[in-house]
Design a protein around this motif. Structure first.
Motif: not given
Length: 181
Positions: A101-117
């Motif tokens: 849970l330390k890896f928050t939903v916001r962090a998950q979204r940021r990570h997936s956004g960086k992958v798609k960027q």
């Protein structure tokens, strides 16, 4: 369509390795644990859809955990455990959950956004280059001198005539002209 079905079902058709004539006791024992229908997968999918409808904005991993717990009968399994063993299981689960849970939903979204960027940037660069090329061509055409006499047109090469046509269409915004000899 028939060939695609034959290709898909070739193992079960006559001559295939799983046709009824070739099934032996050894083969039946080997493949006995395999599901013969997709009912289990469809059931799990329906659990997931129901969980998604109930959950709303709940974390995706929490929804998946609840779905799998319902599907696997985790509550029944946990009620069969004794007090010390149950407490040990919960302690281990809590530690793992806190770490996850330390890896928050916001962090998950940021990570997936960086992958798609990167792919987005490539697409945008292509579109920007096309737009810049179109602007440069429009500026070039706007700077051309329009031929107003037939003798000027007669002396031009094909590329110059094409530019005159572009002036007529793009700069003057005229359509429906006819060319006569």
């Amino acid at each position: 369509m028939i060939s695609a079905t034959e290709n898909h079902a070739a193992e079960w058709l006559p001559g295939g390795k799983l046709c009824t004539g070739k099934i032996t006791a050894e083969m039946r024992a080997k493949y006995d644990a395999l599901p013969t229908t997709s009912t289990s997968v469809e059931r799990l999918h329906s659990f997931g859809r129901h969980s998604d409808q109930q959950a709303g904005m709940q974390r995706a991993d929490t929804r998946a955990g609840l779905c799998l717990a319902r599907y696997n009968g985790l509550a029944v399994w946990l009620t069969r455990k004794e007090g010390d063993e149950l407490e040990k299981l919960f302690n281990v689960s809590r530690k793992l959950a806190m770490r996850k849970l330390k890896f928050t939903v916001r962090a998950q979204r940021r990570h997936s956004g960086k992958v798609k960027q990167e792919s987005r940037n490539i697409k945008l660069a292509t579109k920007r280059a096309a737009r810049d090329k179109k602007k440069a061509e429009a500026a070039r055409i706007a700077g051309l001198i329009r031929a107003t006499r037939f003798s000027q047109l007669k002396a031009m090469r094909n590329d110059e005539l094409a530019d005159q046509l572009k002036i007529y269409k793009l700069v003057l915004k005229r359509t429906g002209f006819s060319v006569t000899l």
